[in-house]
Design a protein around this motif. Structure first.
Motif, PDB file in Angstrom:
ATOM      1  N   GLY A 271      42.911  39.217  43.413  1.00  0.00           N
ATOM      2  CA  GLY A 271      42.530  37.946  44.020  1.00  0.00           C
ATOM      3  C   GLY A 271      41.109  37.539  43.738  1.00  0.00           C
ATOM      4  O   GLY A 271      40.724  36.406  44.041  1.00  0.00           O
ATOM      5  N   TRP A 272      40.279  38.454  43.180  1.00  0.00           N
ATOM      6  CA  TRP A 272      38.889  38.138  42.852  1.00  0.00           C
ATOM      7  C   TRP A 272      38.801  37.715  41.383  1.00  0.00           C
ATOM      8  O   TRP A 272      39.394  38.340  40.505  1.00  0.00           O
ATOM      9  N   THR A 273      38.035  36.662  41.113  1.00  0.00           N
ATOM     10  CA  THR A 273      37.929  36.081  39.771  1.00  0.00           C
ATOM     11  C   THR A 273      36.462  35.943  39.383  1.00  0.00           C
ATOM     12  O   THR A 273      35.629  35.553  40.205  1.00  0.00           O
ATOM     13  N   ASP A 274      36.159  36.265  38.096  1.00  0.00           N
ATOM     14  CA  ASP A 274      34.788  36.145  37.600  1.00  0.00           C
ATOM     15  C   ASP A 274      34.487  34.720  37.145  1.00  0.00           C
ATOM     16  O   ASP A 274      35.348  34.037  36.581  1.00  0.00           O
ATOM     17  N   THR A 275      33.244  34.289  37.380  1.00  0.00           N
ATOM     18  CA  THR A 275      32.740  33.018  36.871  1.00  0.00           C
ATOM     19  C   THR A 275      31.410  33.274  36.182  1.00  0.00           C
ATOM     20  O   THR A 275      30.555  33.994  36.703  1.00  0.00           O
ATOM     21  N   GLY A 276      31.190  32.650  35.001  1.00  0.00           N
ATOM     22  CA  GLY A 276      30.013  32.959  34.192  1.00  0.00           C
ATOM     23  C   GLY A 276      30.296  34.181  33.346  1.00  0.00           C
ATOM     24  O   GLY A 276      31.422  34.385  32.876  1.00  0.00           O
ATOM     25  N   ASN A 277      29.292  35.019  33.165  1.00  0.00           N
ATOM     26  CA  ASN A 277      29.508  36.214  32.369  1.00  0.00           C
ATOM     27  C   ASN A 277      29.276  37.505  33.159  1.00  0.00           C
ATOM     28  O   ASN A 277      28.734  38.467  32.624  1.00  0.00           O
ATOM     29  N   PRO A 278      29.652  37.533  34.441  1.00  0.00           N
ATOM     30  CA  PRO A 278      29.561  38.799  35.161  1.00  0.00           C
ATOM     31  C   PRO A 278      30.817  39.629  34.963  1.00  0.00           C
ATOM     32  O   PRO A 278      31.790  39.178  34.358  1.00  0.00           O
ATOM     33  N   TYR A 279      30.786  40.802  35.505  1.00  0.00           N
ATOM     34  CA  TYR A 279      31.917  41.717  35.451  1.00  0.00           C
ATOM     35  C   TYR A 279      32.140  42.255  36.864  1.00  0.00           C
ATOM     36  O   TYR A 279      31.373  43.059  37.377  1.00  0.00           O
ATOM     37  N   GLY A 280      33.206  41.772  37.511  1.00  0.00           N
ATOM     38  CA  GLY A 280      33.554  42.268  38.832  1.00  0.00           C
ATOM     39  C   GLY A 280      34.395  43.522  38.724  1.00  0.00           C
ATOM     40  O   GLY A 280      35.292  43.600  37.886  1.00  0.00           O
ATOM     41  N   PHE A 281      34.124  44.509  39.582  1.00  0.00           N
ATOM     42  CA  PHE A 281      34.832  45.779  39.470  1.00  0.00           C
ATOM     43  C   PHE A 281      34.958  46.449  40.842  1.00  0.00           C
ATOM     44  O   PHE A 281      34.205  46.148  41.784  1.00  0.00           O
ATOM     45  N   LEU A 282      35.920  47.360  40.937  1.00  0.00           N
ATOM     46  CA  LEU A 282      36.099  48.191  42.123  1.00  0.00           C
ATOM     47  C   LEU A 282      35.143  49.373  42.012  1.00  0.00           C
ATOM     48  O   LEU A 282      35.223  50.151  41.052  1.00  0.00           O
ATOM     49  N   ASN A 283      34.243  49.514  42.975  1.00  0.00           N
ATOM     50  CA  ASN A 283      33.206  50.535  42.908  1.00  0.00           C
ATOM     51  C   ASN A 283      33.617  51.783  43.695  1.00  0.00           C
ATOM     52  O   ASN A 283      34.197  51.686  44.778  1.00  0.00           O
ATOM     53  N   THR A 284      33.322  52.958  43.129  1.00  0.00           N
ATOM     54  CA  THR A 284      33.630  54.230  43.797  1.00  0.00           C
ATOM     55  C   THR A 284      32.399  55.111  43.975  1.00  0.00           C
ATOM     56  O   THR A 284      32.515  56.231  44.454  1.00  0.00           O
ATOM     57  N   ASP A 285      31.220  54.609  43.603  1.00  0.00           N
ATOM     58  CA  ASP A 285      29.987  55.375  43.771  1.00  0.00           C
ATOM     59  C   ASP A 285      29.642  55.432  45.259  1.00  0.00           C
ATOM     60  O   ASP A 285      29.376  54.386  45.874  1.00  0.00           O
TER      61      ASP A 285
END
Length: 672
Positions: A271-285
């Motif tokens: 359901g999450w969408t990127d706009t521009g040139n970012p990179y959305g990701f699921l974080n596990t840190d």
């Protein structure tokens, strides 16, 4: 040596002055000299300020006498009059409280109770038959004196604390109840008519059923209820942050999060969408996860960009967007927003997890957007977790029951409430936003009135750790009758700790915690106490039953002896019983309360410090001339030490200039 006539006149005048001063000094000495047989002894209560004004009126006569510039033939008669006044004061004063009534910080307490016929106090709870006195100054109507709850708000000032009360007519406060100050009714205004009742409820229609607050923040909370023409209950929570000058209203509501997977613990960011040139990701840190295992992250090349989530709302109204934000890197352009409105995070806090909220108006049939924006420069990353958009589901019927504020966490306000046939234990934050809601089963209004079903909340002081709260009463959870559940996480989850008791009572009326123990009061035809020292694993019944005492209010002993005072919920002439030490017999402490008030219910009990300061902070300038002003207590009546009752006086009768230091004639008086 030759003396001129002029010098002789000067010497004679000087000797005459000495004679007059000496004559006056002797007269005064019959009152003030230590060890003189006819010096009156003033027995002033060192723990209770009531009676101060009567003492001051008599001691003012001493003040008037001692400020005379020279003695007269009537001075001796005045001294005798003053002696009789002081002795009269001594005969009228109460005796000091016993050591058992002192807490560990050596501050004495009086006991104050709320009843269905007013507010009463005693400073002699350890007496065989305590003497109760009214504190109903300004509570003039039956509704005013139908008191449901009390809360004493302690203060660090020399003026002591504030006593709050809620009644059938309103919220009241009193800054100095033990000094006879009149109760002040708080103007709270009309409640919000979210149910669109006609006629709409007004302030005069409400009954106020509970009050509590936070010592840390000074905030005070109250519960109000109203029954409309259709016999439907409406309920509200009120809050003041300015000692009652203004009040905010909130309804007892249930949240529905419109952001699916807002904590990302489903292991995806669908359901999450990127706009521009970012990179959305699921974080596990783990460093960049606020709660649980996962969080949302966004990174990318130099420039702006964001990952976003689109959603709609079911109805037009005000919604609350909550979330937690953290970023890697010092550039501060990253943000968490809803429709362009950011959750405020100060620049200095953006590299640590910071949670906040913002209220926004959202329209139905419109697409709304949540954005997580990355910091501007390449290599910097933003993270978000625990996102929610909440709207209020308005129940057709809502009746608040009880209230507690976590003594170790001011951000946890606990409320029990009846909503459309069910009982709930709910946790609010200090903004009155609902955080947790736990279902405790079905109930009817008649069951609540008869106490065959009930749910109360109790949050004691527990080793400085917040989040401990008990749900008690009688309820049905998973088809099993329960009496006592405990939560250690602020009301998010509860465990049954009352299953090993073998309750003889039908419902728990009250609890108190003391020195690592928990005592529960089971009510039925055969009342009984149960005490646990191991958090409910084992319970020990009291050494006898509390026959004919349906307990509805308790107060643990401030001396931490394991005993306490309990008040009767149902009507009887024996309304209060006292246990000085745990597992010792309970004794009746009703005294003259029933005959004085005709009270049939004791709904709340508090202890109020009779003095604000310990003895070493009650010094007058004469008692400690080298002490700073911050170490001295205010004095009244001439001056009178408001802790010990000591009358301390010092004055200069005559000062004669000389070639060296001036010659002073001074005198000092201490009544104790």
């Amino acid at each position: 040596m030759r003396i001129t006539s002029k010098q002789l006149v000067h010497w004679l005048n000087f000797l005459l002055i000495l004679s007059l001063v000496g004559n006056m000094w002797l007269h005064v000495w019959t009152v003030s000299a230590s060890g003189v047989s006819n010096k009156p002894e003033v027995s002033f209560n060192p723990y209770l300020n009531t009676g101060l004004q009567s003492a001051g009126s008599g001691l003012a006569r001493i003040d008037s006498l001692l400020t005379k510039e020279r003695g007269t033939s009537a001075d001796l008669q005045q001294v005798n009059t003053v002696q009789r006044i002081e002795q009269s004061i001594a005969d009228e004063e109460r005796q000091p409280l016993t050591q058992q009534q002192l807490s560990i910080d050596k501050v004495a307490y009086v006991i104050v109770v709320a009843t269905d016929q007013g507010i009463y106090y005693t400073d002699s709870i350890t007496a065989t038959s305590p003497t109760w006195q009214p504190l109903n100054m300004g509570l003039s109507t039956n509704a005013d004196r139908n008191v449901y709850d009390l809360w004493y708000q302690r203060s660090g000032s020399q003026e002591g604390g504030v006593l709050w009360a809620v009644t059938g007519s309103g919220i009241w406060r009193n800054n100095r109840p033990l000094d006879g100050e009149v109760w002040q009714k708080q103007a709270v205004g009309n409640p919000p008519n979210l149910w669109e009742d006609s006629p709409a409820p007004t302030e005069a229609d409400l009954t106020f059923v509970a009050i509590a607050g936070s010592e840390a923040t000074g905030s005070v909370y109250a519960l109000a209820e109203w029954r409309n023409n259709s016999d439907k209950y409406r309920g509200w929570i009120l809050k003041t942050e300015d000692s009652g000058q203004s009040w905010a209203w909130s309804t007892v509501i249930e949240p529905t999060n419109l952001i699916a997977n807002g904590d990302f613990e489903e292991g995806h960011i669908n359901g999450w969408t990127d706009t521009g040139n970012p990179y959305g990701f699921l974080n596990t840190d783990p460093t960049y996860v606020y709660g649980g295992t996962y969080s949302l992250g966004v990174t990318g090349s130099t420039g702006t960009g964001y990952t976003h989530f689109n959603f709609e709302v079911p109805v037009t109204g005000v919604y609350t967007f909550r979330g937690c934000y953290k970023q890697r890197g010092s550039i501060a352009q990253g943000e968490l927003k809803i429709n362009g409105t950011p959750i405020y995070v100060p620049y200095s806090q953006r590299t640590v997890w910071t949670c906040n909220y913002v209220s926004v108006s959202l329209s139905a049939n419109t697409t709304h957007q949540i954005r997580l924006s990355k910091p501007y420069y390449d290599g910097n990353t933003a993270y978000a977790d625990d996102l929610s958009v909440v709207y209020s589901h308005l129940y057709e019927e809502t009746r608040p029951l009880s209230l507690a504020v976590d003594p170790n966490d001011a951000n946890k306000i606990y409320v029990t409430v009846y909503k459309e046939g069910r009982l709930y234990h709910e946790t609010f934050d200090e903004t009155l936003a609902l955080v947790e809601s736990v279902d405790f089963g079905e109930a009817t209004l008649s069951e609540l009135d008869n106490r065959t079903k009930y749910l109360g909340t109790f949050s004691p002081e527990v080793s400085g750790v917040g989040g401990t709260v008990y749900a008690f009463g009688r309820f049905v959870v998973d088809s099993q009758t329960g009496h006592l559940y405990k939560s250690s996480d602020g009301g998010a989850t509860f465990q049954n700790i009352g299953s090993n008791t073998g309750w003889t009572g039908e419902w728990l009326g009250a609890l108190f915690a003391d020195n690592g123990s928990l005592t529960a009061f089971a009510n039925s035809s055969d009342m009984q106490t149960y005490r646990t020292l191991d958090d409910g694993s084992t319970w020990t019944p009291g050494n006898h039953s509390l026959v004919n005492h349906s307990i509805g209010a308790t107060l643990g002993d401030p001396a931490s002896t394991g005993g306490g005072l309990v008040g009767r919920y149902a009507g009887a002439s024996s309304s209060l019983i006292w246990q000085s030490i745990a597992n010792t017999p309970w004794v009746d402490k009703t005294g003259n309360l029933y005959t004085l008030s005709n009270a049939t219910k004791v709904r709340s009990i508090v202890n109020v410090p009779a003095t604000a300061l310990p003895p070493d902070q009650t010094l007058s300038p004469n008692e400690c001339p080298l002490c700073g002003n911050e170490e001295k207590q205010n004095y009244v009546g001439g001056p009178i030490n408001t802790y010990s009752g000591n009358y301390n006086y010092q004055t200069t009768d005559l000062s004669i200039p000389t070639l060296g230091q001036p010659l002073h004639f001074e005198r000092t008086y201490n009544s104790l």
